[in-house]
Design an enzyme around this catalytic site. Structure first.
Site: not given
Ligand SMILES: O=P(O)(O)OC[C@H]1O[C@H](OP(=O)(O)OP(=O)(O)O)[C@H](O)[C@@H]1O
Ligand SMILES: Nc1ncnc2[nH]cnc12
Length: 171
Positions: A58, A95
């Site tokens: 991304r 995460e």
């Protein structure tokens, strides 16, 4: 423009408890995508950037158009096994899960002023690793630029200091 309106939040993806910020809904809207890149550019254009670096995947869809709008080159920071020339490589935690990143040894020239761009700052692991790789090559990180920052995670602290940290949208 309220950029948050273009982000889709998906609960419990890719695992329970994660609120996933889906940027595909922004990317599919031409005026919103362009406005986001222009706003990110406006925040960093005073930094005299030589090159923009962005992590796969991304980071490419944010970093490459940002580099073009700034009139500088783009350096892809890739997942292992993808770059054909000699690389420096490092591992990091996310995460959710962990991963590695690599960069071509000749991608950054010593002393170059580097802006790192990505869609999202979460724990900061991806960008802390990218900073480490760029510094190993002698690059000077002068800024980091994100479309989204998760303010409820300590990403900023993880990145350290000595450069600007810009984000367009904070959750
Ligand atoms: O601040 P962090 O905790 O490091 O997380 C942020 C990173 O996680 C996502 O990438 P991901 O590794 O999921 O890869 P992708 O771009 O290929 O989807 C996102 O695009 C950031 O690069
Ligand atoms: N909450 C989140 N949403 C989207 N991408 C992410 N990358 C790491 N954490 C994320």
């Amino acid at each position: 423009m309220n950029f948050k309106d273009y982000i889709r939040v998906i609960h419990d993806y890719p695992q329970p408890g994660i609120r996933f910020k889906d940027i595909t809904t922004l990317l599919q809207n031409g005026p919103a995508y362009r406005a986001a890149i222009e706003a990110m550019k406006a925040a960093v254009e005073h930094l005299e950037i030589d090159v923009v670096a962005g992590p796969e995947a991304r980071g490419f869809v944010i970093g490459a158009p940002l580099a073009i709008s700034l009139g500088v080159g783009f350096v892809p920071v890739r997942k292992p096994g993808k770059l054909p020339f000699e690389t420096v490589q490092a591992s990091y935690d996310l995460e959710y899960g962990n991963d590695s990143l690599a960069i071509h040894k000749d991608a950054i020239k010593p002393g170059q002023r580097v802006l790192i761009a990505d869609d999202l700052l979460a724990t900061g692991g991806t960008i802390a690793t990218t900073i480490n790789l760029i510094r190993q090559l002698g690059g000077e990180v002068v800024g980091t630029s994100f479309l989204i920052e998760l303010g409820y995670l300590p990403g900023r602290e993880k990145l350290g200091s000595g450069f600007e940290i810009n984000s367009l949208i904070t959750y």
